[in-house]
Design a protein around this motif. Structure first.
Motif, PDB file in Angstrom:
ATOM      1  N   ASP A  10     -11.517 -17.117 -37.367  1.00  0.00           N
ATOM      2  CA  ASP A  10     -11.002 -16.286 -36.283  1.00  0.00           C
ATOM      3  C   ASP A  10     -11.548 -14.873 -36.453  1.00  0.00           C
ATOM      4  O   ASP A  10     -10.832 -13.937 -36.804  1.00  0.00           O
ATOM      5  N   TYR A  11     -12.856 -14.735 -36.216  1.00  0.00           N
ATOM      6  CA  TYR A  11     -13.552 -13.478 -36.454  1.00  0.00           C
ATOM      7  C   TYR A  11     -14.499 -13.196 -35.307  1.00  0.00           C
ATOM      8  O   TYR A  11     -15.419 -13.976 -35.033  1.00  0.00           O
ATOM      9  N   SER A  12     -14.270 -12.063 -34.635  1.00  0.00           N
ATOM     10  CA  SER A  12     -15.147 -11.682 -33.523  1.00  0.00           C
ATOM     11  C   SER A  12     -15.352 -10.168 -33.494  1.00  0.00           C
ATOM     12  O   SER A  12     -15.577  -9.581 -32.447  1.00  0.00           O
ATOM     13  N   HIS A  92     -10.439 -19.676 -41.797  1.00  0.00           N
ATOM     14  CA  HIS A  92     -10.284 -18.285 -42.213  1.00  0.00           C
ATOM     15  C   HIS A  92      -9.401 -17.503 -41.239  1.00  0.00           C
ATOM     16  O   HIS A  92      -9.507 -17.670 -40.021  1.00  0.00           O
ATOM     17  N   PHE A  93      -8.558 -16.633 -41.771  1.00  0.00           N
ATOM     18  CA  PHE A  93      -7.738 -15.683 -41.006  1.00  0.00           C
ATOM     19  C   PHE A  93      -6.566 -16.343 -40.266  1.00  0.00           C
ATOM     20  O   PHE A  93      -6.086 -15.799 -39.270  1.00  0.00           O
ATOM     21  N   THR A  94      -6.101 -17.479 -40.721  1.00  0.00           N
ATOM     22  CA  THR A  94      -4.821 -18.128 -40.379  1.00  0.00           C
ATOM     23  C   THR A  94      -4.642 -18.609 -38.934  1.00  0.00           C
ATOM     24  O   THR A  94      -3.924 -19.573 -38.711  1.00  0.00           O
ATOM     25  N   ASN A  95      -5.253 -17.962 -37.955  1.00  0.00           N
ATOM     26  CA  ASN A  95      -4.974 -18.315 -36.563  1.00  0.00           C
ATOM     27  C   ASN A  95      -5.344 -19.759 -36.228  1.00  0.00           C
ATOM     28  O   ASN A  95      -4.714 -20.398 -35.376  1.00  0.00           O
ATOM     29  N   LYS A 116     -11.202 -32.835 -46.602  1.00  0.00           N
ATOM     30  CA  LYS A 116     -10.410 -31.805 -47.254  1.00  0.00           C
ATOM     31  C   LYS A 116     -10.320 -30.559 -46.362  1.00  0.00           C
ATOM     32  O   LYS A 116     -11.302 -30.160 -45.729  1.00  0.00           O
ATOM     33  N   VAL A 117      -9.141 -29.971 -46.335  1.00  0.00           N
ATOM     34  CA  VAL A 117      -8.906 -28.767 -45.531  1.00  0.00           C
ATOM     35  C   VAL A 117      -8.499 -27.617 -46.449  1.00  0.00           C
ATOM     36  O   VAL A 117      -7.680 -27.794 -47.357  1.00  0.00           O
ATOM     37  N   ILE A 118      -9.104 -26.449 -46.223  1.00  0.00           N
ATOM     38  CA  ILE A 118      -8.748 -25.236 -46.966  1.00  0.00           C
ATOM     39  C   ILE A 118      -8.297 -24.166 -45.975  1.00  0.00           C
ATOM     40  O   ILE A 118      -8.999 -23.890 -44.994  1.00  0.00           O
ATOM     41  N   TRP A 119      -7.155 -23.590 -46.220  1.00  0.00           N
ATOM     42  CA  TRP A 119      -6.707 -22.412 -45.477  1.00  0.00           C
ATOM     43  C   TRP A 119      -6.992 -21.188 -46.345  1.00  0.00           C
ATOM     44  O   TRP A 119      -6.533 -21.106 -47.480  1.00  0.00           O
ATOM     45  N   HIS A 120      -7.728 -20.244 -45.792  1.00  0.00           N
ATOM     46  CA  HIS A 120      -8.125 -19.050 -46.548  1.00  0.00           C
ATOM     47  C   HIS A 120      -7.378 -17.841 -45.984  1.00  0.00           C
ATOM     48  O   HIS A 120      -7.609 -17.415 -44.857  1.00  0.00           O
ATOM     49  N   VAL A 121      -6.484 -17.281 -46.789  1.00  0.00           N
ATOM     50  CA  VAL A 121      -5.639 -16.165 -46.348  1.00  0.00           C
ATOM     51  C   VAL A 121      -6.277 -14.848 -46.770  1.00  0.00           C
ATOM     52  O   VAL A 121      -6.373 -14.546 -47.967  1.00  0.00           O
ATOM     53  N   LYS A 140       4.540 -25.738 -40.870  1.00  0.00           N
ATOM     54  CA  LYS A 140       3.149 -25.462 -41.236  1.00  0.00           C
ATOM     55  C   LYS A 140       2.832 -25.916 -42.656  1.00  0.00           C
ATOM     56  O   LYS A 140       1.856 -26.639 -42.891  1.00  0.00           O
ATOM     57  N   PHE A 141       3.652 -25.512 -43.616  1.00  0.00           N
ATOM     58  CA  PHE A 141       3.322 -25.743 -45.020  1.00  0.00           C
ATOM     59  C   PHE A 141       3.790 -27.097 -45.541  1.00  0.00           C
ATOM     60  O   PHE A 141       3.105 -27.697 -46.377  1.00  0.00           O
ATOM     61  N   ARG A 142       4.929 -27.559 -45.076  1.00  0.00           N
ATOM     62  CA  ARG A 142       5.494 -28.785 -45.644  1.00  0.00           C
ATOM     63  C   ARG A 142       5.178 -30.049 -44.845  1.00  0.00           C
ATOM     64  O   ARG A 142       5.190 -31.148 -45.384  1.00  0.00           O
ATOM     65  N   ILE A 143       4.896 -29.879 -43.561  1.00  0.00           N
ATOM     66  CA  ILE A 143       4.607 -31.049 -42.726  1.00  0.00           C
ATOM     67  C   ILE A 143       3.114 -31.140 -42.425  1.00  0.00           C
ATOM     68  O   ILE A 143       2.413 -32.040 -42.884  1.00  0.00           O
ATOM     69  N   ILE A 144       2.599 -30.164 -41.682  1.00  0.00           N
ATOM     70  CA  ILE A 144       1.194 -30.210 -41.255  1.00  0.00           C
ATOM     71  C   ILE A 144       0.236 -29.974 -42.419  1.00  0.00           C
ATOM     72  O   ILE A 144      -0.758 -30.677 -42.570  1.00  0.00           O
ATOM     73  N   GLY A 145       0.535 -28.991 -43.245  1.00  0.00           N
ATOM     74  CA  GLY A 145      -0.397 -28.632 -44.320  1.00  0.00           C
ATOM     75  C   GLY A 145       0.069 -29.014 -45.710  1.00  0.00           C
ATOM     76  O   GLY A 145      -0.311 -28.361 -46.692  1.00  0.00           O
ATOM     77  N   ASN A 146       0.843 -30.055 -45.811  1.00  0.00           N
ATOM     78  CA  ASN A 146       1.438 -30.431 -47.091  1.00  0.00           C
ATOM     79  C   ASN A 146       0.401 -30.699 -48.185  1.00  0.00           C
ATOM     80  O   ASN A 146       0.626 -30.417 -49.353  1.00  0.00           O
ATOM     81  N   CYS A 147      -0.747 -31.237 -47.807  1.00  0.00           N
ATOM     82  CA  CYS A 147      -1.776 -31.578 -48.799  1.00  0.00           C
ATOM     83  C   CYS A 147      -2.984 -30.653 -48.742  1.00  0.00           C
ATOM     84  O   CYS A 147      -4.014 -30.916 -49.368  1.00  0.00           O
TER      85      CYS A 147
END
Length: 379
Positions: A10-12, A92-95, A116-121, A140-147
């Motif tokens: 999410d970078y513009s 990147h950037f959470t959005n 594999k999915v990586i969220w970069h904060v 977000k963290f426990r259901i969708i992004g649990n792994c």
């Protein structure tokens, strides 16, 4: 077909900055490891000069559709993941975090293998923990992004993501790296100061104020206004870099009569010019992830005066950085006045030591190596 790492960013921004350069360095090093890099940006980035240069230099770049539904965005991202034979999708950037996870889940079914999915904060913002926020974080963290794996740019952000529901064993702290080529001194200092209407005798302070309250510009101006009342005050110029939001803030504060010591300048791809004409960098931010600008200023040899926030804990290891407490303009004023008395020998020592600290700890190559090592650990 080569397997790929897809970056959904999410970078513009108007300028490429350290972030885009980081992706380029990572892409180059990933290629040596047998992976191709795919870059995905919002539609707004399509017209940016840096995006066109990425494409021209051979990078594989996609732009997401503008003003479209969530379902269509998920499908777009899924199609990119499948087409590019992705093994990792790096958001990147959470959005785009949730969209990335959902898209990767659909693509995993299509490719018949786990992606594999990586969220970069990258950024820190104040969070109000009410029932709505708790529910959103649970989903977000426990259901969708649990792994999902996570990367944070500071230790404080790592703790914050864990508090919000991220699994401790899946969160990894990797600080950012700095693009030295952007900030090498390239001009004659006397001519550069003259161009900006600054005398060689002026003590020049520098700060970035894209969001004046977030960046603590009000605290800085309070401190400078107090210095103006000091009988034996040093000749000070305060440069603040920003655009419309900053200009509106200054207009509201000073109407049509800003003080003569205040210089407002626009963002510049040649940011090295701003660092070169400054003596002191002030980071008055009320919250930070990892401040590229602080690291760049240190590499440029500037003394750092910073608000004492957890996101800047990493600079406590540096040989020359000063902290003021609790966004105190009085404390900041005193540090500026004390710093104005530094001898030339001490200024030279500060410059060399701060530059060395960044060179030894926060290069893009170090960052790239850590990211690639992390990729290898999860696939």
């Amino acid at each position: 077909m080569l397997k790929s790492v897809v970056h959904i960013s999410d970078y513009s921004s108007l300028y490429s900055g350290n972030f885009v350069k980081s992706l380029q360095v990572l892409s180059y090093n990933l290629k040596k490891s047998g992976f191709q890099t795919v870059l995905v940006f919002p539609y707004e980035a399509k017209s940016r000069k840096w995006a066109k240069e990425l494409i021209h230099s051979g990078h594989k770049v996609y732009f997401l559709s503008q003003n479209t539904s969530t379902f269509k965005l998920i499908r777009e991202i899924k199609n990119i993941i499948v087409k590019e034979n992705s093994v990792i999708v790096h958001s990147h950037f959470t959005n785009y975090d949730i969209l990335t996870s959902l898209s990767a889940s659909v693509a995993s079914v299509k490719l018949r293998r786990k992606i594999k999915v990586i969220w970069h904060v990258h950024s820190d913002f104040p969070i109000k923990y009410n029932n709505t926020r708790i529910l959103k974080d649970f989903l977000k963290f426990r259901i969708i992004g649990n792994c999902n794996s996570m990367i944070t740019v500071s230790e404080e952000l790592r703790k914050q993501q864990e508090k919000r529901g991220g699994r401790k064993e899946l969160i990894n702290y990797i600080p950012n790296g700095i693009d030295f080529s952007r900030i090498e001194r390239k001009h004659d200092n006397l001519k550069l100061r003259s161009f900006y209407g600054i005398s060689q005798k002026d003590l020049v302070l520098l700060s970035f104020g894209w969001d004046p309250i977030t960046k603590g510009i009000d605290t800085i101006l309070d401190a400078l206004e107090a210095i103006e009342q000091v009988k034996e005050k040093p000749p000070v110029k305060m440069i603040v870099i920003g655009e419309d939001t900053l200009n509106e803030f200054i207009k509201n504060r000073y109407n049509t009569n800003p003080p003569e010591w205040l210089i407002i300048l626009p963002p510049n791809e040649n940011v090295s010019e701003y660092y070169q004409i400054a003596n002191i960098f002030i980071s008055a931010s009320r919250w930070e992830g990892f401040s590229y600008s602080v690291a760049e200023a240190m590499y440029s040899g500037l003394l750092i005066i910073a608000n004492q926030i957890k996101g800047l804990n990493w600079i406590e290891e540096a040989p020359f950085s000063l902290f003021y407490s609790n966004s105190s303009s009085k404390h900041l004023k005193n540090l500026i006045l004390d710093s104005s008395l530094n001898s030339n020998e001490k200024i030279d020592s500060i410059s060399k030591s701060n530059k060395k600290f960044i060179e030894e700890n926060y290069t893009m190559e170090i960052w790239s190596e850590k990211i690639i090592s992390y990729y290898k650990s999860i696939i």
